[in-house]
Design a protein around this motif. Structure first.
Motif, PDB file in Angstrom:
ATOM      1  N   VAL A  93      -4.472   6.822   3.058  1.00  0.00           N
ATOM      2  CA  VAL A  93      -5.222   6.237   4.169  1.00  0.00           C
ATOM      3  C   VAL A  93      -5.936   7.345   4.923  1.00  0.00           C
ATOM      4  O   VAL A  93      -5.323   8.349   5.305  1.00  0.00           O
ATOM      5  CB  VAL A  93      -4.295   5.474   5.135  1.00  0.00           C
ATOM      6  CG1 VAL A  93      -5.096   4.851   6.275  1.00  0.00           C
ATOM      7  CG2 VAL A  93      -3.514   4.404   4.391  1.00  0.00           C
ATOM      8  N   ALA A 111      -6.506  -2.574   3.663  1.00  0.00           N
ATOM      9  CA  ALA A 111      -7.519  -1.633   3.156  1.00  0.00           C
ATOM     10  C   ALA A 111      -8.250  -0.924   4.277  1.00  0.00           C
ATOM     11  O   ALA A 111      -8.735   0.191   4.093  1.00  0.00           O
ATOM     12  CB  ALA A 111      -8.533  -2.363   2.270  1.00  0.00           C
ATOM     13  N   TRP A 159      -8.897   1.582  -3.124  1.00  0.00           N
ATOM     14  CA  TRP A 159      -8.345   0.274  -2.817  1.00  0.00           C
ATOM     15  C   TRP A 159      -7.518  -0.291  -3.965  1.00  0.00           C
ATOM     16  O   TRP A 159      -6.942  -1.381  -3.822  1.00  0.00           O
ATOM     17  CB  TRP A 159      -9.475  -0.719  -2.504  1.00  0.00           C
ATOM     18  CG  TRP A 159     -10.293  -0.425  -1.281  1.00  0.00           C
ATOM     19  CD1 TRP A 159     -10.482   0.788  -0.684  1.00  0.00           C
ATOM     20  CD2 TRP A 159     -11.047  -1.358  -0.518  1.00  0.00           C
ATOM     21  NE1 TRP A 159     -11.322   0.660   0.409  1.00  0.00           N
ATOM     22  CE2 TRP A 159     -11.683  -0.647   0.530  1.00  0.00           C
ATOM     23  CE3 TRP A 159     -11.273  -2.732  -0.621  1.00  0.00           C
ATOM     24  CZ2 TRP A 159     -12.520  -1.261   1.468  1.00  0.00           C
ATOM     25  CZ3 TRP A 159     -12.100  -3.352   0.307  1.00  0.00           C
ATOM     26  CH2 TRP A 159     -12.712  -2.625   1.353  1.00  0.00           C
ATOM     27  N   LEU A 185      -8.705   2.894   3.453  1.00  0.00           N
ATOM     28  CA  LEU A 185      -8.256   3.513   2.211  1.00  0.00           C
ATOM     29  C   LEU A 185      -9.403   4.242   1.531  1.00  0.00           C
ATOM     30  O   LEU A 185     -10.551   3.789   1.568  1.00  0.00           O
ATOM     31  CB  LEU A 185      -7.717   2.455   1.250  1.00  0.00           C
ATOM     32  CG  LEU A 185      -6.380   1.797   1.588  1.00  0.00           C
ATOM     33  CD1 LEU A 185      -6.050   0.738   0.535  1.00  0.00           C
ATOM     34  CD2 LEU A 185      -5.272   2.835   1.663  1.00  0.00           C
ATOM     35  N   ARG A 239       0.829  -1.209   0.000  1.00  0.00           N
ATOM     36  CA  ARG A 239       0.000   0.000   0.000  1.00  0.00           C
ATOM     37  C   ARG A 239       0.867   1.264   0.000  1.00  0.00           C
ATOM     38  O   ARG A 239       0.612   2.224  -0.737  1.00  0.00           O
ATOM     39  CB  ARG A 239      -0.899  -0.021   1.243  1.00  0.00           C
ATOM     40  CG  ARG A 239      -1.818   1.172   1.377  1.00  0.00           C
ATOM     41  CD  ARG A 239      -2.647   1.054   2.643  1.00  0.00           C
ATOM     42  NE  ARG A 239      -1.859   1.261   3.850  1.00  0.00           N
ATOM     43  CZ  ARG A 239      -2.301   1.003   5.082  1.00  0.00           C
ATOM     44  NH1 ARG A 239      -3.499   0.479   5.264  1.00  0.00           N
ATOM     45  NH2 ARG A 239      -1.532   1.228   6.127  1.00  0.00           N
ATOM     46  N   LEU A 276      -1.146   4.742  -1.979  1.00  0.00           N
ATOM     47  CA  LEU A 276      -2.581   4.825  -1.688  1.00  0.00           C
ATOM     48  C   LEU A 276      -2.802   5.576  -0.380  1.00  0.00           C
ATOM     49  O   LEU A 276      -2.130   5.317   0.624  1.00  0.00           O
ATOM     50  CB  LEU A 276      -3.188   3.429  -1.620  1.00  0.00           C
ATOM     51  CG  LEU A 276      -3.226   2.681  -2.964  1.00  0.00           C
ATOM     52  CD1 LEU A 276      -3.616   1.222  -2.757  1.00  0.00           C
ATOM     53  CD2 LEU A 276      -4.190   3.352  -3.928  1.00  0.00           C
TER      54      LEU A 276
END
Length: 418
Positions: free
Chosen positions: A188, A302, A290, A287, A181, A186
């Motif tokens: 959060v 996730a 995803w 997230l 991740r 990505l």
């Protein structure tokens, strides 16, 4: 990293249809399901075994139902475990019943307490009959392989050197501190939690029996699990107070534990130093996105869950089942498009949001108030009094804990040779 560049040359390159990073509940269940479907899949686990200081070990009815649908339940329940139906507690000295799973209309109306490493080992052994499934232990994902904007696999560090594992689809199941991740960039969204947990175990003798699950006092909270030959204990502290607890000394902590739970008095000597007390930093997050092309995140990678309800393992399993239901058949023809991958988020985001919202309600209305402390007696919240007084209401929190929001069922097909 680019497929064409590297700080250290790969000793070899492997190609696979799907690479799952992380051998936790999401990764091992998804590996089993995709292997069962005949998909060429590899699960990477960076450790040599599944044993960890802290892993959630509650297997809820939703997961037991999945094991039943896979034809695994009889052998699974032969593993050593304890069963819990009624969640009882002491709130400021007042006995309360928080949930009663026996009121649920489900095939397995109990929580099975089982070390998570036994659960994961069971899935690994059960999956050995699928030629298309490989589980690589001691193999750590350290970076992503990219081809332009597409994730094309992972670079791994294994005992025999650096391996480039090229995959049509990479699935991150490597937990709340996911390297996949992070490398994918990505974002959060943090929701927050007011507490952390000190996790330890004490000895238990056969004559020590107690059905209490939770104890809440002004400024303090503790949960105990009867694990057969030991007590598993979770001592809840306010967020960021671990250093203060350590500064007060181990004996002060143990004295407080025994005062709250006298049943632990004989076994508390097993906690010899703070090395025997593990800090679980509690987080609730998820997230916003995803996926990337060629990449999907599920489980804790996730969405990190609070320990409230002990539902994290079971949410991860539900994610895995939904992923296999939505993608297994499509994977037989190559990597799904990003929109097809995003179907997993569209399916699972609502139950994740609802579960986290319920956890936040419990945190803000019960746990935060209890951890503030003070000299005033701790009163049982009205909603807890109502649930405890009206047995028919005890099925509502039981359903949330046991089955969750939108439980998943196995619809992915088994390959003809499975």
């Amino acid at each position: 990293m680019d497929a064409s560049t590297s700080d250290q040359p790969a000793s070899r390159t492997l190609k696979v249809r799907c690479c799952i990073v992380g051998g936790g509940p999401a990764g091992m269940m998804l590996g089993y399901l995709l292997g069962r479907a005949g998909i060429d899949v590899v699960v990477l686990e960076k450790h040599a075994d599944f044993f960890r200081d802290f892993r959630g070990d509650t297997v809820h009815p939703s997961t037991l139902q999945v094991m039943d649908e896979l034809g695994l339940i009889d052998d699974f329940l032969k593993l050593p475990h304890q069963r819990l139906q009624k969640l009882d507690g002491l709130f400021g000295g007042t006995p309360v019943r928080i949930a009663d799973l026996s009121r649920l209309d489900t095939k397995y109306p109990f929580i099975a307490f089982m070390p998570q490493w036994d659960f994961l080992n069971f899935l690994r052994e059960a999956g050995q009959r699928f030629a298309s499934l490989k589980v690589l232990m001691s193999t750590e994902a350290v970076d992503l392989i990219r081809r332009g904007e597409t994730i094309a696999g992972v670079r791994t560090k294994a005992p025999d050197g650096v391996i480039d594992l090229e995959a049509d689809l990479t699935i991150a199941c490597d937990g709340r501190h996911s390297i996949v991740r992070e490398r994918a960039g990505l974002e959060v969204g943090e929701i927050g939690a007011p507490m952390d947990v000190l996790w330890f175990r004490t000895g238990r003798t056969p004559d020590e029996t107690e059905n209490l699950f939770a104890r809440v006092e002004p400024g303090k909270m503790m949960v105990t699990f009867d694990r057969g030959d030991y007590w598993q204990c979770a001592y809840v502290i306010a967020k960021g107070q671990y250093d203060a607890v350590r500064a007060s000394g181990l004996q002060a902590l143990l004295d407080d534990v025994v005062r709250m739970a006298p049943v632990l008095k004989r076994g508390i000597a097993d906690v010899k130093s703070f090395d025997d007390v593990k800090l679980l930093t509690v987080a609730i997050n998820r997230l916003k996105r995803w996926t990337r092309p060629g990449l999907l995140c599920i489980g804790d990678a996730a969405h990190a869950m609070s320990p409230v309800g002990g539902v994290g393992v079971n949410l991860a399993v539900q994610d895995a089942v939904a992923t296999a239901n939505l993608l297994a058949e499509r994977l037989t023809r190559g990597c799904p498009s990003e929109n097809e991958l995003d179907a997993v988020r569209r399916r699972r985001e609502f139950p994740v949001k609802m579960t986290q919202a319920m956890q936040v309600v419990v945190q803000n209305n019960i746990i935060s108030g209890a951890l503030k402390g003070g000299d005033r007696p701790l009163k049982v919240p009205l909603i807890v009094r109502l649930i405890s007084a009206l047995p028919w209401l005890q099925g509502i929190p039981a359903r949330f804990v046991a089955l969750g929001v939108r439980p998943e069922h196995v619809h992915s097909k088994a390959a003809a040779s499975s």
